[in-house]
Design a protein around this motif. Structure first.
Motif, PDB file in Angstrom:
ATOM      1  N   ASN A 162       0.825  -1.213   0.000  1.00 32.17           N
ATOM      2  CA  ASN A 162       0.000   0.000   0.000  1.00 32.17           C
ATOM      3  C   ASN A 162       0.857   1.261   0.000  1.00 32.17           C
ATOM      4  O   ASN A 162       0.500   2.263  -0.630  1.00 32.17           O
ATOM      5  N   MET A 218      -9.139   5.228  -0.858  1.00 32.90           N
ATOM      6  CA  MET A 218      -9.473   4.276   0.194  1.00 32.90           C
ATOM      7  C   MET A 218     -10.982   4.054   0.192  1.00 32.90           C
ATOM      8  O   MET A 218     -11.745   4.972  -0.110  1.00 32.90           O
ATOM      9  N   TYR A 265      -5.387   0.121   6.056  1.00 30.98           N
ATOM     10  CA  TYR A 265      -4.469   0.178   4.915  1.00 30.98           C
ATOM     11  C   TYR A 265      -2.996   0.315   5.321  1.00 30.98           C
ATOM     12  O   TYR A 265      -2.113  -0.207   4.645  1.00 30.98           O
TER      13      TYR A 265
END
Length: 349
Positions: A326, A339, A347
Motif C-alpha cells: 500500500n 481508500m 491500509y
C-alpha cells in the motif's frame, strides 16, 4: 462511432467503483498527505477533459481525422500564396497560418469575407474526434466488472488453494497493461524515450521550456511543446492497441506468454488502496522490478518472471506485507490515492 463525452477517465469509473462507499463515491487522499481523504464522485476524479480526443492541428492524425476536421470547408477551395491546398492532411499541417488562407466558395466563386472566415475557423475548432474513448469502452472498460467478479469468485471458492485456474487471464493482463499506458505519468519506458528524444541536449532545444500560449493550445493540459509531441505519440499508440497491434499490445502479449500472475490476498483486517495511477512498478530490496495492480480492495495481482502461466498463484499477505504494498501504491499515485473507508488502520496499520 464516437462519444460526446468530454471528461475522459484515465482511471475508469467502473474500476474505481470497487472502492466506492455509498453511491459512486470514494475517499481520495491528496498525494503527499496522510489524511482520511475527501469524499469524491468517481464521475469527476481520475480524468481530464478531452484527454483522448484529437482536433485540428494535432501532430498525429490520419486522413479520416483531417477529413472530419475540415468538413466545414467541403464546399470551399482553400488557397495559400496563390496555390490551392488540395488535401486536408496539408491543411492540418498549415492550420497555424489559417489567417493567411484565401477561402473561396465553390458555387459562387466568391472569396469569403473576414466574418465568414472566422465562422468557418470556429466551426473547425469545435470538432473533436473521440473514437479512442468509444473503442476503449467497447473492448475493455465494459468487461472489467466481469473480469473482477470472475476472478473474485474463483478465489473465494478456493480460499485454501495455492494455485487456481487462470480465469480471464488474458483479459486481466490487457486491461492492466492498457491502464498503465493510459494513466499519468507516462509509462516508464515511454517517459525514458521521450526524455531521450526530446532532450534539449539532443536537439539543442528545451522543448519543455517552449510554453504554448493558452489561446493556441490544442487542449489546456498541453502546456508546452514537450507535452504536445509526447501526448500525440501516446494517442497514436493507443489507437494501435485498440487495433490489437503496436507497442502496448506487444507488452501485453509478452506478459501473457512469459510471465506468472500471482494474486495477493489482503488479510482479514486489511484492504488494498488504489489510485489515479494504479499500476505500480517499483524496485524491491533485491534490485528486481516488481509490478502490482489492485483488482479490488481484497485482491491485487503481481507479475513475475518465473512460474506457471496457466494458473494464478495465490499468496496470502500478512498485514506488514499489505502495508508495504500500500505504501508503494500510495507513492505511485499521480494526484491522489483511494481508500474505501476513512480508516487508515485498514491500509497502513
Amino acid at each position: 462511432m464516437e462519444t460526446k463525452a468530454i471528461y475522459h477517465h484515465l482511471t475508469p469509473q467502473t474500476y474505481m467503483r470497487a472502492w466506492k462507499n455509498g453511491n459512486s463515491h470514494v475517499y481520495v487522499v491528496e498525494k503527499g498527505t496522510d489524511g482520511v481523504g475527501d469524499r469524491k464522485s468517481t464521475k469527476k476524479f481520475g480524468g481530464v477533459d478531452n484527454y483522448h480526443s484529437l482536433r485540428v492541428g494535432f501532430p498525429y492524425h490520419t486522413k479520416d481525422d483531417t477529413e472530419k476536421f475540415f468538413y466545414p470547408l467541403e464546399k470551399y477551395t482553400v488557397m495559400k500564396d496563390d496555390e490551392v491546398i488540395k488535401s486536408t492532411i496539408e491543411m492540418n499541417k498549415q492550420f497555424y497560418d489559417f489567417d493567411s488562407w484565401t477561402i473561396i466558395h465553390n458555387d459562387s466563386k466568391r472569396v469569403v469575407d473576414p466574418h465568414e472566415k472566422k465562422t468557418l475557423k470556429d466551426a473547425i475548432l469545435k470538432i473533436h474526434v473521440r473514437d479512442i474513448e468509444v473503442g476503449w469502452s467497447r473492448l475493455y472498460e465494459n468487461y472489467w466488472n466481469s473480469i473482477n467478479e470472475t476472478i473474485s469468485n474463483k478465489v473465494l471458492a478456493n480460499v485454501s488453494s495455492q494455485a487456481i485456474q487462470a480465469v480471464k487471464r488474458d483479459e486481466l493482463i490487457k486491461f492492466m497493461v492498457s491502464l498503465e499506458w493510459r494513466t499519468k505519468p507516462y509509462h516508464p519506458s515511454l517517459q525514458e524515450a521521450f526524455d531521450t528524444v526530446l532532450n534539449k541536449e539532443f536537439f539543442g532545444i528545451d522543448w519543455k521550456g517552449i510554453i504554448i500560449p493558452e489561446e493556441e493550445r490544442l487542449y489546456p493540459f498541453l502546456e508546452n511543446m514537450y507535452d504536445e509531441f509526447a501526448h500525440s505519440f501516446v494517442i497514436k499508440l493507443y489507437r494501435q492497441f485498440l487495433d490489437e497491434k503496436g507497442t502496448m499490445m506487444d507488452e501485453a502479449i509478452k506478459i501473457i506468454n512469459n510471465f506468472c500472475i500471482v494474486l495477493f490476498l489482503a488479510p482479514n483486517d486489511g484492504e488494498f488502496i488504489t489510485s489515479d495511477n494504479p499500476v505500480c512498478r517499483f524496485t524491491n530490496n533485491g534490485g528486481a522490478t516488481e509490478y502490482i495492480f489492485p483488482i479490488n480492495p481484497k485482491i491485487a495481482c503481481g507479475v513475475f518472471r518465473n512460474g506457471a502461466i496457466d494458473k494464478y498463484m495465490i499468496k496470502k499477505l500478512t498485514k506488514d506485507e499489505l502495508i508495504h504494498y500500500n505504501n508503494k501504491l500510495k507513492e505511485n499515485c499521480n494526484k491522489g490515492y483511494i481508500m474505501r473507508e476513512q480508516n487508515r488502520t485498514l491500509y497502513f496499520g
